[in-house]
Motif scaffolding. Structure first.
Motif, PDB file in Angstrom:
ATOM      1  N   ARG A  29       0.854  -1.200   0.000  1.00 13.77           N
ATOM      2  CA  ARG A  29       0.000   0.000   0.000  1.00 13.77           C
ATOM      3  C   ARG A  29       0.884   1.242   0.000  1.00 13.77           C
ATOM      4  O   ARG A  29       1.747   1.392   0.846  1.00 13.77           O
ATOM      5  N   GLY A  30       0.636   2.127  -0.982  1.00 11.69           N
ATOM      6  CA  GLY A  30       1.388   3.376  -1.062  1.00 11.69           C
ATOM      7  C   GLY A  30       2.885   3.172  -1.138  1.00 11.69           C
ATOM      8  O   GLY A  30       3.650   3.981  -0.625  1.00 11.69           O
ATOM      9  N   LEU A  31       3.312   2.102  -1.816  1.00 12.71           N
ATOM     10  CA  LEU A  31       4.713   1.708  -1.805  1.00 12.71           C
ATOM     11  C   LEU A  31       5.569   2.719  -2.563  1.00 12.71           C
ATOM     12  O   LEU A  31       5.272   3.095  -3.699  1.00 12.71           O
ATOM     13  N   GLY A  43       4.402   5.296  -4.881  1.00 16.35           N
ATOM     14  CA  GLY A  43       3.069   5.186  -4.296  1.00 16.35           C
ATOM     15  C   GLY A  43       2.132   4.223  -4.982  1.00 16.35           C
ATOM     16  O   GLY A  43       1.002   4.578  -5.318  1.00 16.35           O
ATOM     17  N   ILE A  44       2.570   2.971  -5.206  1.00 16.77           N
ATOM     18  CA  ILE A  44       1.695   2.008  -5.873  1.00 16.77           C
ATOM     19  C   ILE A  44       1.042   1.078  -4.855  1.00 16.77           C
ATOM     20  O   ILE A  44       1.550   0.861  -3.756  1.00 16.77           O
ATOM     21  N   LEU A  71       9.183  -6.398  -2.376  1.00 14.90           N
ATOM     22  CA  LEU A  71       8.223  -7.391  -1.898  1.00 14.90           C
ATOM     23  C   LEU A  71       8.933  -8.539  -1.181  1.00 14.90           C
ATOM     24  O   LEU A  71       8.425  -9.066  -0.186  1.00 14.90           O
ATOM     25  N   HIS A  72      10.103  -8.907  -1.676  1.00  9.77           N
ATOM     26  CA  HIS A  72      10.872 -10.009  -1.091  1.00  9.77           C
ATOM     27  C   HIS A  72      11.500  -9.616   0.244  1.00  9.77           C
ATOM     28  O   HIS A  72      11.864 -10.475   1.048  1.00  9.77           O
ATOM     29  N   ASP A  81       3.842   0.499   2.944  1.00  2.00           N
ATOM     30  CA  ASP A  81       4.073  -0.715   3.721  1.00  2.00           C
ATOM     31  C   ASP A  81       3.754  -1.953   2.898  1.00  2.00           C
ATOM     32  O   ASP A  81       3.016  -1.900   1.918  1.00  2.00           O
ATOM     33  N   ILE A  82       4.329  -3.072   3.326  1.00  2.00           N
ATOM     34  CA  ILE A  82       4.152  -4.377   2.674  1.00  2.00           C
ATOM     35  C   ILE A  82       3.782  -5.384   3.744  1.00  2.00           C
ATOM     36  O   ILE A  82       4.369  -5.389   4.837  1.00  2.00           O
ATOM     37  N   SER A  83       2.825  -6.235   3.450  1.00  2.00           N
ATOM     38  CA  SER A  83       2.477  -7.310   4.372  1.00  2.00           C
ATOM     39  C   SER A  83       2.355  -8.620   3.616  1.00  2.00           C
ATOM     40  O   SER A  83       2.028  -8.658   2.433  1.00  2.00           O
ATOM     41  N   TRP A  84       2.670  -9.704   4.324  1.00  2.00           N
ATOM     42  CA  TRP A  84       2.516 -11.063   3.804  1.00  2.00           C
ATOM     43  C   TRP A  84       1.564 -11.805   4.737  1.00  2.00           C
ATOM     44  O   TRP A  84       1.860 -11.981   5.907  1.00  2.00           O
TER      45      TRP A  84
END
Length: 259
Positions: A29-31, A43-44, A71-72, A81-84
């Motif tokens: 989100r908002g990467l 911001g993707i 992502l990795h 932020d990134i979540s798995w």
């Protein structure tokens, strides 16, 4: 040189007893990512689910490699932020994916030692299991040869076999066939399909629309992303109708001219 003897035996890969359901979806989100005063990812938002084989296409310099490294967990985002599976990127979920790059780095050891090394890191496996894995990529006859002496296609097959030896839930592939001959490309694609069928989530960067057509799951789903003014195509399902329509699209023509 055409690697005419290259084949792939999907039966040589054991079926997994799990999917990637507990680590997916992967949500960004908002990467954002910037380096050297330049914004590369701006911001993707992306959500990658278990199931479809995901293809990512875009012009050179549009940030595709940076995206998969973010992502990795190989790079830290400068924003967003990134979540798995609902959890932030951390030590545990960094262990679940694997990655194969266009120019893989192999250990300065024998071919079989490259596989034995990752099996040892997993806490099991010996030469017998390593040879079984090499058989799946038609490299068993080169087991004791120094890895540095392999051809380009053989090196990439070893990199794929080594990545799959870690039993990943997610496999990132960053243009793994970009410099290979047609026969080697088809073998790599066979390995990718077999891994996908075993429940490994595949996220594959390519410049080749024909490859996207061959690998992407059948359907009619196409996601367009803008990143720093560049067009990305994130393809999860691609049917003939969609391909034919895209072939005449002005934006796709622009993308292809820049690739």
């Amino acid at each position: 040189m055409l690697d005419r003897n290259a084949t792939f035996d999907p039966a040589a890969l054991e079926r997994r007893d799990r999917g990637a359901d507990d680590i997916l979806p992967c949500v960004a989100r908002g990467l954002k990512f910037a380096a050297g005063g330049k914004t590369i990812i701006d911001g993707i938002d992306i959500r990658l689910e278990q199931g479809p084989l995901t293809m990512i296409m875009g012009p050179n310099g549009s940030g595709k490699t940076v995206l998969v490294r973010l992502l990795h967990g190989m790079l830290e985002p400068t924003g967003g932020d990134i979540s798995w599976g609902g959890a932030p990127v951390g030590e545990e979920n960094r262990k679940r994916p694997a990655m194969v790059c266009q120019n893989p780095v192999l250990l300065r050891r024998s071919v079989v030692a490259n596989i034995e090394f990752v099996l040892k890191l997993r806490g099991g496996g010996g030469r017998g299991q390593a040879m079984h894995i090499l058989e799946s990529a038609s490299l068993a006859d080169k087991a004791d040869q120094p890895a540095r002496l392999l051809s380009g296609g053989e090196r990439q097959r070893l990199a794929m076999a080594r990545a799959l030896a870690t039993d990943p839930d997610v496999l990132f592939l960053d243009e793994p066939t970009a410099s290979l001959d047609p026969a080697s490309v088809l073998v790599i694609e066979d390995i990718v399909r077999a891994a996908h069928e075993r429940g490994v989530k595949i996220i594959f960067i390519t410049h080749d629309l024909g490859q996207a057509r061959r690998l992407a799951d059948e359907g009619e789903s196409m996601i367009h992303r803008q990143c720093g003014g560049q067009l990305w195509l994130i393809i999860e399902m691609l049917g003939t109708k969609t391909v034919n329509g895209l072939a005449n699209a002005q934006k796709l023509g622009l993308f292809l001219s820049l690739s």
